[in-house]
Each structure stands twice: as C-alpha cells, then as structure tokens.
Write an enzyme that holds these catalytic residues in place. Structure first.
Site, PDB file in Angstrom:
ATOM      1  N   GLY B  31      -5.604  -5.553   0.736  1.00 47.38           N
ATOM      2  CA  GLY B  31      -5.607  -6.179  -0.589  1.00 47.38           C
ATOM      3  C   GLY B  31      -6.690  -7.221  -0.729  1.00 47.38           C
ATOM      4  O   GLY B  31      -7.308  -7.640   0.252  1.00 47.38           O
ATOM      5  N   SER B  32      -6.914  -7.650  -1.985  1.00 42.65           N
ATOM      6  CA  SER B  32      -8.082  -8.483  -2.282  1.00 42.65           C
ATOM      7  C   SER B  32      -7.996  -9.864  -1.650  1.00 42.65           C
ATOM      8  O   SER B  32      -9.018 -10.429  -1.257  1.00 42.65           O
ATOM      9  CB  SER B  32      -8.252  -8.594  -3.802  1.00 42.65           C
ATOM     10  N   GLY B 101       2.962  -4.346  -1.984  1.00 42.11           N
ATOM     11  CA  GLY B 101       2.769  -2.905  -2.090  1.00 42.11           C
ATOM     12  C   GLY B 101       1.955  -2.483  -3.287  1.00 42.11           C
ATOM     13  O   GLY B 101       1.799  -1.292  -3.538  1.00 42.11           O
ATOM     14  N   GLY B 103      -1.087  -2.503  -3.390  1.00 48.11           N
ATOM     15  CA  GLY B 103      -2.182  -1.716  -2.819  1.00 48.11           C
ATOM     16  C   GLY B 103      -1.714  -0.459  -2.108  1.00 48.11           C
ATOM     17  O   GLY B 103      -2.526   0.324  -1.626  1.00 48.11           O
ATOM     18  N   GLU B 109       2.221  -2.729   6.371  1.00 49.53           N
ATOM     19  CA  GLU B 109       2.284  -4.191   6.268  1.00 49.53           C
ATOM     20  C   GLU B 109       3.625  -4.713   6.750  1.00 49.53           C
ATOM     21  O   GLU B 109       3.701  -5.750   7.413  1.00 49.53           O
ATOM     22  CB  GLU B 109       2.024  -4.628   4.823  1.00 49.53           C
TER      23      GLU B 109
END
Lengths: 242, 242
Positions: B31-32, B101, B103, B109
């Site tokens: 993720g970002s 979630g 992503g 994760e």
C-alpha cells in the site's frame, strides 16, 4: 474384517441415498465411504430410479469420478443452496461433531456442507469416538506463505504436528495448492475452542473440525444400521427415515 | 491537499522506521503508506545507517519493489518470528482495531502481523474513524469455489456486497488466486462478532478486520505526529519513542 468394513460403508451409503429425491441438487464428499454413495447414485440414475439430479463434487477427484459415471454436475455458483450433502468422516463424537480431512478435501467439503440444508454423514461404526482427537489427528489446511509460524502456533496449543506427505515423499498439496498439517491433539475436551483459535489464524485456510454442521449420521456395523439425528439447533431435521 | 496527505504518510513512515534497528527481521506491508517505509528503509540501508536487516514482504508487489531497491528479503519459513512489522491501514478505530485490505493483500498482511512481536500501523489522520465501517467497506477474501453462497451469507449479515474488479473490468484476483468481496456494513457496533462469524465460514480465506493486532499506530496530520499505543493485553509494548 476389511471386507466387513467395506460392507458397512456400503450399507450406510445406500441408506443415505434413500434421502436423495428426484430434482434435488446435492453435494457429494470425497473419500472411500462417500464413494459408495456416488456409485449408488450413479446406479439409480442408470436404472431410472433417480431423475434430474445435480451434484456438486467436493474435490477434483470426485468430479472426475462422477463424470466417468454419467452423474450430471453443477457448481455452488450455479446452485448456492443445496438440498443435502452426503459425506464421510474420520471421527464422530456423541454430539455429531466431526473430524474430517483425512483425504485432504476438508475445505471444499466444509464449504459444501455450509451451503447445504442437510448434511448426512455416513460411516462404519469404527468412526464413532467418545472424544474427537482420540483416534485421528486434526487436519489443518495452511497457506505455504505462513507454514512455519503456523506449525509453531499449533504446537503452542499442545499438539504434535506433522506436515502431510504423499507416498513418494513429496509434500501433499490440496486442490487449492495449500499444505495439510496433521495435528495430534489427543482427546479434545473442548473442540469448539480449538476450532475458534485456529479460525483466528490468517494462515489457516480451514481445519477439519466440523462443529454443529452434521444434521444426520448414518453408521453401519455388526449390529446393523443406526441413524443419529442432531437433537437441537436450527439445522435439526425431523423427516422420517426412508 | 493530495500533496499534504502524501507528506503525512511519509512523516508517519519515517517515524515508524526509527524503530527498525540493525539485525532485525521485519515485515513490510502493501500500500501507498507502507511504501514510504520501504523507501525510507532502502535509503537508510544505502547510507549505512541500517545494517543487516531482513524483510518479509506482504505481497508479490512489495517483494519486487524491495528487490529493485536492494532490500534483503527473507520468508516466514526461514524466520517464523519477526521483530516488528510496519504496515498501513484503511480505517483505524479508537481501540486500534483496523480495516485493511484496500490493496488486496490482507491475507499475507495478517499472517505477517500474527508472526510479529510488534505491529506498527502508519497512516495519515484521515484514516482515524470513530467506528470501523464508517468510511470503508470490509474486504473479504473468498475462494472461487464458494463465491456465490458466501455473497449470500454476507448479505444475510446485513452488508451490501460488491465483487472487486480491476480498472479494466476483469475480476480482481489476490496473490493466492482468490476473489475479494467489498462488504459495506456501515458503522460496526461489534466488529469482533462480525470477524468471528466470517471466520467460521469455510469459503472465507480471510477478512480485513484486524482486531487486537496493532500494537502501535503512528498517525501524521496537520497537528503533527501522534503515537498511539495499545493499552492492554499481551501485545502491549512500553519502549520509549525514537
């Protein structure tokens, strides 16, 4: 002895198939006992005694076997609610809770069971047990990514853990490409708690404890055929036999 | 605004990376926001400020990004217990429970989080929420075999369910080849019960509720950086910041 057990499995399977009626959509489990149900259904279809049946197979192997014997197949995505499922079990306790997964198909078997209005378990009497874990290790399907932490976690619950292998020594893989841990807990005082602890683990795709899922258990043995029914709960059924 | 949010994410990431010490084995989320932690770790390794680090990536994408930037990788099977994990979240409630979630990497994760002594969540303040489900749908990873029964089951819990698609309209598939259902529950009064109901379903591989898993949440916003710590429970840590 082996021949007698085979006969008992067959008797239980034939009795269970009496509950399959024309136009039903049913689930069919994996394993040697459920296989007798598959053969019985195929033969009744062939003889015209069973019409317009559709079957959701619980494994790729059952899918192949059903296809070979001319049993019409469907999927849960076409039929998300099944009339009944016939499946075997490795161990059955007095509350009709089960250990399943000796054949490695526990994930699809549980998905199909949870989609079924009625789950009929068939077995010979050797599968009856005072407590789950007495005769059988608990199979747990684990994603390869998290294998080793999961072995350690399950060991921390007190189980002895074996990674399942094929006869040729290679690692056993499920239809989903995951591994199976055979977890020797010994007789379980509280299988529901073990189920809950395993369900919280992300790497556990599924475990072989079927708690509150079977509605009927049909067991055959030297003293004949017994039909046990779940006593309480929403899944209880009261249809009369045959 | 977009630029500021990016800066906040970066600030939270940099603060979290201060907890990464030489010789640690750590997990890195997808993720970002977590990506800024990856960049920061890569830069500290390059500058010699961080030595002998090993990283377990939470997705195939993070694995590629780490490789490109010279971050040494390992697996949970080589290192089943991690010192800490840095990851993002889509929604964070006052008890440090999370929805993750967005992503699509929720399974890995959560496996990595459960294998970590410390789970540090980084975010900008827009991710804080009085109740999970207020701002975000709950992602649920489902095996294709049981997709339709599972959609019906989750609808029966009161959620509006969307099957996640890619931008080009094809079905989104996870790293494990499963589908994601985005389940709009609205604000959840009791996320733990929803988690438990989903965990009992065989077709649910994993869901995005992370209950009692985060030990630290580092959020950055217009008023600076806040470090929230889990108050109670076995996972509580008391290390001082920096």
């Amino acid at each position: 002895m082996a021949t007698e057990v085979t006969e008992y499995k067959q008797q239980a399977a034939q009795r269970a198939v009496n509950y399959v009626k024309n136009d039903m959509v049913i689930g069919l489990g994996h394993g040697s006992t459920a296989h007798f149900a598959l053969l019985e259904i195929a033969s009744r279809i062939r003889e015209g005694r069973l019409k317009n049946i559709l079957v959701v197979p619980c494994s790729l192997e059952v899918e192949r076997q059903a296809q070979q014997r001319g049993i019409p197949l469907t999927t849960l995505n076409e039929h998300p609610a099944l009339d009944l499922t016939i499946d075997g079990a490795d161990e059955i306790d007095p509350d009709l809770n089960l250990i399943k997964g000796g054949g490695g198909a526990l994930l699809r078997e549980k998905i199909v069971a949870q989609a079924s209005r009625r789950e009929i378990i068939i077995a010979d009497t050797s599968k009856l047990s005072p407590r789950l874990g007495t005769r059988w290790a608990l199979p747990v399907e684990v994603v390869p990514f998290g294998l080793r932490p999961e072995i350690q976690f399950i060991q921390s619950l007190g189980a002895q853990v074996t990674l399942r292998k094929n006869a040729d020594g290679t690692l056993f893989k499920t239809d989903q490409g995951n591994y199976i841990l055979d977890c020797h807990f010994g007789p379980m005082k509280d299988p529901a708690t073990i189920a809950h602890l395993l369900e919280k683990r992300a790497a556990v795709v599924e475990h072989g404890l079927f708690i509150g899922i079977a509605t009927d258990v049909i067991v055959a043995g030297p003293e004949g055929i017994q039909h046990l029914r779940r006593k309480t709960g929403a899944r209880s059924t009261t249809e009369s036999p045959e």
